[in-house]
Design a protein around this motif. Structure first.
Motif, PDB file in Angstrom:
ATOM      1  N   LEU A  14       0.898  -1.099  -0.056  1.00  0.00           N
ATOM      2  CA  LEU A  14      -0.059  -0.209  -0.331  1.00  0.00           C
ATOM      3  C   LEU A  14       0.914   1.389  -0.019  1.00  0.00           C
ATOM      4  CD1 LEU A  14      -2.462  -1.031   2.747  1.00  0.00           C
ATOM      5  CD2 LEU A  14      -3.016  -0.772   0.234  1.00  0.00           C
ATOM      6  N   ARG A  15       0.515   2.391  -0.724  1.00  0.00           N
ATOM      7  CA  ARG A  15       1.131   3.497  -0.644  1.00  0.00           C
ATOM      8  C   ARG A  15       0.484   4.186   0.363  1.00  0.00           C
ATOM      9  NH1 ARG A  15       1.533   6.734  -6.076  1.00  0.00           N
ATOM     10  NH2 ARG A  15       3.287   7.133  -5.199  1.00  0.00           N
ATOM     11  N   VAL A  16       1.124   5.030   1.137  1.00  0.00           N
ATOM     12  CA  VAL A  16       0.709   5.552   2.407  1.00  0.00           C
ATOM     13  C   VAL A  16       0.999   7.226   2.274  1.00  0.00           C
ATOM     14  CG1 VAL A  16       0.422   3.529   3.735  1.00  0.00           C
ATOM     15  CG2 VAL A  16       2.414   4.972   4.042  1.00  0.00           C
ATOM     16  N   THR A  17       0.240   8.274   2.660  1.00  0.00           N
ATOM     17  CA  THR A  17       0.480   9.597   2.905  1.00  0.00           C
ATOM     18  C   THR A  17       1.522   9.940   4.196  1.00  0.00           C
ATOM     19  OG1 THR A  17      -1.689   9.786   3.825  1.00  0.00           O
ATOM     20  CG2 THR A  17      -1.508  10.154   1.624  1.00  0.00           C
ATOM     21  N   ASP A  18       1.321   9.136   5.196  1.00  0.00           N
ATOM     22  CA  ASP A  18       1.898   9.400   6.446  1.00  0.00           C
ATOM     23  C   ASP A  18       2.651   8.102   6.945  1.00  0.00           C
ATOM     24  OD1 ASP A  18       2.790   9.995   9.125  1.00  0.00           O
ATOM     25  OD2 ASP A  18       1.214  11.609   9.158  1.00  0.00           O
ATOM     26  N   LEU A  19       3.831   7.614   6.503  1.00  0.00           N
ATOM     27  CA  LEU A  19       4.154   6.322   7.009  1.00  0.00           C
ATOM     28  C   LEU A  19       4.428   6.076   8.355  1.00  0.00           C
ATOM     29  CD1 LEU A  19       5.105   3.684   6.075  1.00  0.00           C
ATOM     30  CD2 LEU A  19       7.724   4.596   5.816  1.00  0.00           C
ATOM     31  N   PRO A  20       4.827   7.218   9.200  1.00  0.00           N
ATOM     32  CA  PRO A  20       4.901   6.736  10.612  1.00  0.00           C
ATOM     33  C   PRO A  20       3.513   6.873  11.293  1.00  0.00           C
ATOM     34  CG  PRO A  20       6.326   8.675  10.198  1.00  0.00           C
ATOM     35  CD  PRO A  20       5.558   8.302   8.844  1.00  0.00           C
ATOM     36  N   LYS A  21       2.421   7.498  10.726  1.00  0.00           N
ATOM     37  CA  LYS A  21       1.197   7.197  11.194  1.00  0.00           C
ATOM     38  C   LYS A  21       0.418   5.825  10.925  1.00  0.00           C
ATOM     39  CE  LYS A  21      -3.236   9.764  11.440  1.00  0.00           C
ATOM     40  NZ  LYS A  21      -3.831  10.929  10.913  1.00  0.00           N
ATOM     41  N   SER A  22       0.716   5.436   9.513  1.00  0.00           N
ATOM     42  CA  SER A  22       0.175   4.176   9.306  1.00  0.00           C
ATOM     43  C   SER A  22       1.167   2.899   9.621  1.00  0.00           C
ATOM     44  CB  SER A  22       0.489   4.074   7.634  1.00  0.00           C
ATOM     45  OG  SER A  22      -0.510   4.994   6.906  1.00  0.00           O
ATOM     46  N   ARG A  23       2.395   3.152  10.175  1.00  0.00           N
ATOM     47  CA  ARG A  23       3.115   2.304  10.745  1.00  0.00           C
ATOM     48  C   ARG A  23       2.442   1.924  12.235  1.00  0.00           C
ATOM     49  NH1 ARG A  23       9.393   1.478  11.450  1.00  0.00           N
ATOM     50  NH2 ARG A  23       9.414  -0.202  13.036  1.00  0.00           N
ATOM     51  N   ARG A  24       2.372   3.063  13.026  1.00  0.00           N
ATOM     52  CA  ARG A  24       1.559   2.696  14.299  1.00  0.00           C
ATOM     53  C   ARG A  24       0.308   2.220  14.159  1.00  0.00           C
ATOM     54  NH1 ARG A  24       3.643   7.981  14.734  1.00  0.00           N
ATOM     55  NH2 ARG A  24       1.507   9.068  14.442  1.00  0.00           N
ATOM     56  N   GLU A  98      -9.699   4.914  16.261  1.00  0.00           N
ATOM     57  CA  GLU A  98      -9.684   6.645  15.906  1.00  0.00           C
ATOM     58  C   GLU A  98      -8.559   7.353  16.346  1.00  0.00           C
ATOM     59  OE1 GLU A  98     -13.349   9.202  16.240  1.00  0.00           O
ATOM     60  OE2 GLU A  98     -14.763   7.406  15.364  1.00  0.00           O
ATOM     61  N   GLU A  99      -8.146   6.922  17.341  1.00  0.00           N
ATOM     62  CA  GLU A  99      -6.804   7.477  18.065  1.00  0.00           C
ATOM     63  C   GLU A  99      -5.689   7.079  17.216  1.00  0.00           C
ATOM     64  OE1 GLU A  99      -4.259   6.034  21.633  1.00  0.00           O
ATOM     65  OE2 GLU A  99      -6.184   6.478  22.335  1.00  0.00           O
ATOM     66  N   LEU A 100      -5.714   6.170  16.496  1.00  0.00           N
ATOM     67  CA  LEU A 100      -4.878   5.695  15.337  1.00  0.00           C
ATOM     68  C   LEU A 100      -4.914   6.449  13.902  1.00  0.00           C
ATOM     69  CD1 LEU A 100      -4.034   2.439  16.939  1.00  0.00           C
ATOM     70  CD2 LEU A 100      -2.316   4.203  17.026  1.00  0.00           C
ATOM     71  N   GLY A 101      -5.981   6.907  13.643  1.00  0.00           N
ATOM     72  CA  GLY A 101      -6.337   7.735  12.549  1.00  0.00           C
ATOM     73  C   GLY A 101      -7.141   6.782  11.677  1.00  0.00           C
ATOM     74  N   PRO A 123      -5.464   4.870   8.342  1.00  0.00           N
ATOM     75  CA  PRO A 123      -5.353   6.249   8.277  1.00  0.00           C
ATOM     76  C   PRO A 123      -5.631   6.930   6.584  1.00  0.00           C
ATOM     77  CG  PRO A 123      -3.770   5.439   9.938  1.00  0.00           C
ATOM     78  CD  PRO A 123      -4.289   4.469   9.126  1.00  0.00           C
ATOM     79  N   ASP A 124      -5.180   6.316   5.872  1.00  0.00           N
ATOM     80  CA  ASP A 124      -5.546   6.566   4.643  1.00  0.00           C
ATOM     81  C   ASP A 124      -6.889   6.285   3.913  1.00  0.00           C
ATOM     82  OD1 ASP A 124      -2.947   8.165   3.555  1.00  0.00           O
ATOM     83  OD2 ASP A 124      -2.215   6.169   4.367  1.00  0.00           O
ATOM     84  N   GLY A 125      -7.562   5.568   4.669  1.00  0.00           N
ATOM     85  CA  GLY A 125      -8.936   5.318   4.155  1.00  0.00           C
ATOM     86  C   GLY A 125      -9.022   3.941   3.546  1.00  0.00           C
ATOM     87  N   ASN A 126      -7.987   2.994   3.730  1.00  0.00           N
ATOM     88  CA  ASN A 126      -8.028   1.559   3.039  1.00  0.00           C
ATOM     89  C   ASN A 126      -8.770   0.835   3.871  1.00  0.00           C
ATOM     90  OD1 ASN A 126      -6.218   1.940   0.803  1.00  0.00           O
ATOM     91  ND2 ASN A 126      -4.479   2.427   2.324  1.00  0.00           N
TER      92      ASN A 126
END
Length: 142
Positions: A14-24, A98-101, A123-126
């Protein structure tokens, strides 16, 4: 039934817009384990029998990144052993999503084919389906 051509669909990138946020999100919510982090823009996870890659969209691409109005990929799924495991996961992850996006997309539901699931997004809507499916939930994974 085994497929002579391959061993199953067990890798997703998956391509993500904010890797640290998606990683968490994937580490904390789904308990995915990092198996390789070749550089700050890429991380690869596994839960044992699969591989999930997250790739940071390059900074110069972010301003022009416009996902379609709706997601072309309908959803991906994680398999759970029983309907009770689906309910347990729903109760466990709902407060943190929600806390994790992410967000809950659909609460637990019994499906016509005997499966049982709920849907949530990253967080990216996937969209991710936490799924008990009578046939594949019983399979032994290597």
């Amino acid at each position: 039934m085994a497929n002579p051509l391959h061993q199953g669909l067990r890798h997703l990138a998956l391509r993500v817009t904010d890797l640290p946020k998606s990683r968490r999100f994937y580490e904390q919510l789904l308990g995915m384990n990092v198996v390789w982090e070749p550089d700050p823009d890429n991380v690869y996870f596994s839960s044992g029998s699969d591989n999930l890659a997250l790739h940071q969209i390059a900074p110069h691409e972010l301003p022009s990144y416009r996902p379609p109005g709706s997601q072309l990929l309908d959803h991906v799924g994680v398999i759970l052993e029983t309907p009770q495991a689906v309910d347990r996961m729903y109760r466990t992850v709902s407060p943190a999503i929600e806390e994790l996006g992410g967000r809950i997309v659909k609460p637990p539901k019994q499906h016509r084919d005997g499966s049982y699931s709920f849907y949530f997004s990253d967080p990216d809507g996937n969209v991710i389906q936490a799924l008990y499916e009578p046939t594949i939930s019983k399979l032994e994974w290597k």
